[in-house]
Design a protein around this motif. Structure first.
Motif, short mmCIF file in Angstrom:
data_model
loop_
_atom_site.label_atom_id
_atom_site.label_comp_id
_atom_site.label_asym_id
_atom_site.label_seq_id
_atom_site.Cartn_x
_atom_site.Cartn_y
_atom_site.Cartn_z
N ASN A 164 -29.74 -39.08 -0.69
CA ASN A 164 -28.70 -40.09 -0.47
C ASN A 164 -28.81 -40.66 0.94
N LEU A 165 -28.86 -39.76 1.94
CA LEU A 165 -28.87 -40.19 3.33
C LEU A 165 -30.11 -41.05 3.64
N SER A 166 -31.27 -40.66 3.10
CA SER A 166 -32.46 -41.45 3.43
C SER A 166 -32.43 -42.80 2.72
N GLN A 167 -31.77 -42.86 1.54
CA GLN A 167 -31.60 -44.16 0.88
C GLN A 167 -30.62 -45.04 1.67
N PHE A 168 -29.58 -44.41 2.23
CA PHE A 168 -28.64 -45.18 3.08
C PHE A 168 -29.39 -45.78 4.27
N ALA A 169 -30.34 -45.01 4.81
CA ALA A 169 -31.11 -45.48 5.96
C ALA A 169 -31.86 -46.76 5.60
N ILE A 170 -32.42 -46.79 4.40
CA ILE A 170 -33.17 -47.97 3.96
C ILE A 170 -32.23 -49.15 3.74
N LEU A 171 -31.10 -48.90 3.06
CA LEU A 171 -30.11 -49.96 2.81
C LEU A 171 -29.62 -50.55 4.14
N GLY A 172 -29.27 -49.67 5.07
CA GLY A 172 -28.74 -50.13 6.36
C GLY A 172 -29.78 -50.90 7.16
N ALA A 173 -31.02 -50.43 7.10
CA ALA A 173 -32.09 -51.08 7.87
C ALA A 173 -32.42 -52.46 7.29
N VAL A 174 -32.42 -52.58 5.96
CA VAL A 174 -32.68 -53.89 5.35
C VAL A 174 -31.54 -54.85 5.73
N TYR A 175 -30.32 -54.35 5.73
CA TYR A 175 -29.17 -55.19 6.13
C TYR A 175 -29.34 -55.65 7.58
N ALA A 176 -29.67 -54.70 8.46
CA ALA A 176 -29.84 -55.04 9.89
C ALA A 176 -30.96 -56.05 10.07
N ARG A 177 -32.06 -55.83 9.36
CA ARG A 177 -33.23 -56.69 9.53
C ARG A 177 -33.04 -58.05 8.87
N ASP A 178 -32.64 -58.07 7.59
CA ASP A 178 -32.67 -59.33 6.85
C ASP A 178 -31.34 -60.09 6.86
N VAL A 179 -30.23 -59.39 6.98
CA VAL A 179 -28.93 -60.09 7.01
C VAL A 179 -28.54 -60.37 8.46
N LEU A 180 -28.69 -59.38 9.34
CA LEU A 180 -28.31 -59.59 10.75
C LEU A 180 -29.45 -60.14 11.60
#
Lengths: 355, 355
Positions: A164-180
């Motif tokens: 779960n935690l490592s999947q959250f890392a991917i979700l958060g990083a994609v958000y930071a990279r592609d949305v922010l």
């Protein structure tokens, strides 16, 4: 997904117009504020026609871009998720989620009951392939004006596995990279110390998983601590929903405490009141920087449809920000970016295994 | 415990004079500041005689009430607890702890390596009867000037059972009641919501244990949330060391963030700099209220001897506060009060079972 001609709005947002402390007023006003600045977004208001029609008539910038889908059922703030799921099929919240599931809208925004929204979104939108559990995220200010921190999970999952935690890392990083738009987001797992051997099993195993992974949508820093959320040293902070929710509320509480103390101090006597007048420009600047409305709009990540949670007590300006988060996620095609990131990691793992 | 004649100091504090970033200077200066205001406390400085002697000679209020016990071994800030425990027997930290174990001193104060201090204190002082695991606590300011919150555990125990948590509740409540003088401390367990069914097993079971217990040294409120730490609604906040440590550091980080933003805003231009001059009295008052030095001194609770942890980077004023915490715990006979509280709960349980 419905196709639009180029002259028509490109993004459609489904609004739960009955969710939150000041609905439907702030939902309409928030959308109106957003529509004033952006012409290419359409809104579907799910809620009571009799209440919504006069509000929409008064709105200055919502006209042909806004429609109402009637329901007079709303999920109460105190309703349990299980009961909302069972008996809320005709509620404004559920109908707005279903509009995303059917492709009628790109993202749902609700200021209603968080637990019910999570349960209904999970049921109605289903987790993405490769993501076991979705997470709620939020963005936090830091001491560096150019850095904002994405933290997740903030309460969707009380207990989390290393996966779960490592999947959250991917979700958060994609958000930071592609949305922010952060080039190579720095990812950290929240822990009690930065040494590798610290913390309980799931954070240590998640550390191992992320250290071993290649093609991450960011750079894994290892463990970070509570003060790193606001010191600008990391872009994505990963934690379980128990720790995340408590930390989020402790941060909000601390900001309120200091704001309260400042107010009390400036009100103390004539001299300090005079001081306040001179200090006002600087104080208002800080007030604006930490204004919770500016950070309103917590994306649910990892579901097959997009969903954004607004604070229940926010005003029109706060709700406008939640809409902006929703539009930004839709416009950058967040879920497609997540799928691509998961595939890249997966392919790299397979080639390592077989090569 | 050594007996003192009435004209002699009534409390003896063992000081780890080699622990912390600015030792031994701030240890001597902190004790000197304390001695200026309080004549009835004696100090034993454990550390390098060659460094300590000139510092003590320069100190204005430390003379016959201060002695040095020489050692030139110190625990490094980076040393692992296990290694400190194994090879640090002649270290200033360990010798200071041993002075409490032997009854030579009432309480030890150290600004050294937290992990090493916890491991050595646990080994040298042993848990109290009825307490499985000791905890680290700290006191936090709230929006109500008359309310301070005691929170524990802040990092001694990464994972906690329901029994651990309910014992922390008793330790924290006795501290709030007998050391801080709060009449009937309100106790809360930190959770993601205030409803009974929320949270993971150990918090829910601890909720059941504390609800069933009678003769608690305070009133059990149930679950509280992160924002309750600073809103004055609770006196004792109970949590596991993982959540507690992260929350503590997130709170410190938020306070730093807002202080930083205020400074930046007031430095922005001539007008805001002028505003700062007028705002200074009010700003300094707030700065003083949230001054971390004022809250320095984290008591270890639940060991057979008293131990207080000072921040490693504090100055003499901060260290003076840690000494004040130590003296207050010794003077109110904290451990005796805890034993009495545990006996009262135990007796009530037995009479319920047998009656």
């Amino acid at each position: 997904m419905t196709l639009h001609k180029s002259s028509e709005p490109t993004i459609t947002i489904a609004l739960d117009a009955m969710g939150g402390d000041h609905a439907p007023l702030i939902v309409v006003d928030g959308a109106d504020l957003y529509a004033k600045k952006h012409k290419d977004v359409a809104f579907i208001f799910f809620g009571d026609e009799k209440k919504l029609t006069p509000l929409l008539q008064k709105a200055r910038y919502l006209n042909k871009n806004a429609i109402i889908k009637h329901t007079d059922e709303a999920i109460a703030a105190t309703e349990k998720p299980s009961s909302a799921l069972r008996s809320g099929k005709k509620s404004s919240m559920r109908m707005a989620i279903d509009a995303v599931a059917s492709g009628e809208a790109h993202c749902v925004v609700s200021a209603g009951n968080t637990g019910a929204l999570m349960a209904m979104a999970l049921f109605g939108l289903r987790p993405m392939v490769g993501i076991e559990r979705p997470a709620i995220a939020s963005v936090f200010p830091t001491v560096l004006p150019e850095v904002k921190t994405v933290m997740l999970d903030l309460g969707a999952n009380i207990e989390c596995t290393a996966e779960n935690l490592s999947q959250f890392a991917i979700l958060g990083a994609v958000y930071a990279r592609d949305v922010l738009g952060i080039k190579e987001p720095r990812i950290g797992i929240l822990n009690v110390g930065s040494e590798d051997m610290k913390g309980h099993d799931s954070v240590r195993q998640a550390h191992a998983l992320l250290t071993a992974a290649t093609h991450l949508p960011g750079r894994f820093l290892g463990f970070v601590e509570g003060n790193d959320i606001s010191n600008g040293s990391v872009d994505v902070v990963v934690t379980d929903g128990f720790t995340g929710n408590i930390t989020l509320k402790a941060i909000e509480g601390t900001a309120k405490l200091i704001t309260h103390m400042l107010k009390q101090s400036f009100l103390a006597n004539f001299i300090t009141r005079l001081g306040y007048i001179f200090a006002m420009p600087a104080l208002l600047k800080v007030k604006h920087k930490i204004d919770p409305r500016k950070y309103n709009g917590g994306p649910f990540m990892g579901l097959q449809g997009l969903c954004v949670k607004s604070h229940g007590g926010t005003d029109a300006i706060g709700f406008e920000n939640a809409i902006a988060v929703a539009v930004q996620m839709a416009r950058t095609d967040f879920n497609k970016r997540v799928s691509e990131a998961l595939s890249a990691i997966d392919a790299a793992q397979k080639s390592t295994r077989h090569g």
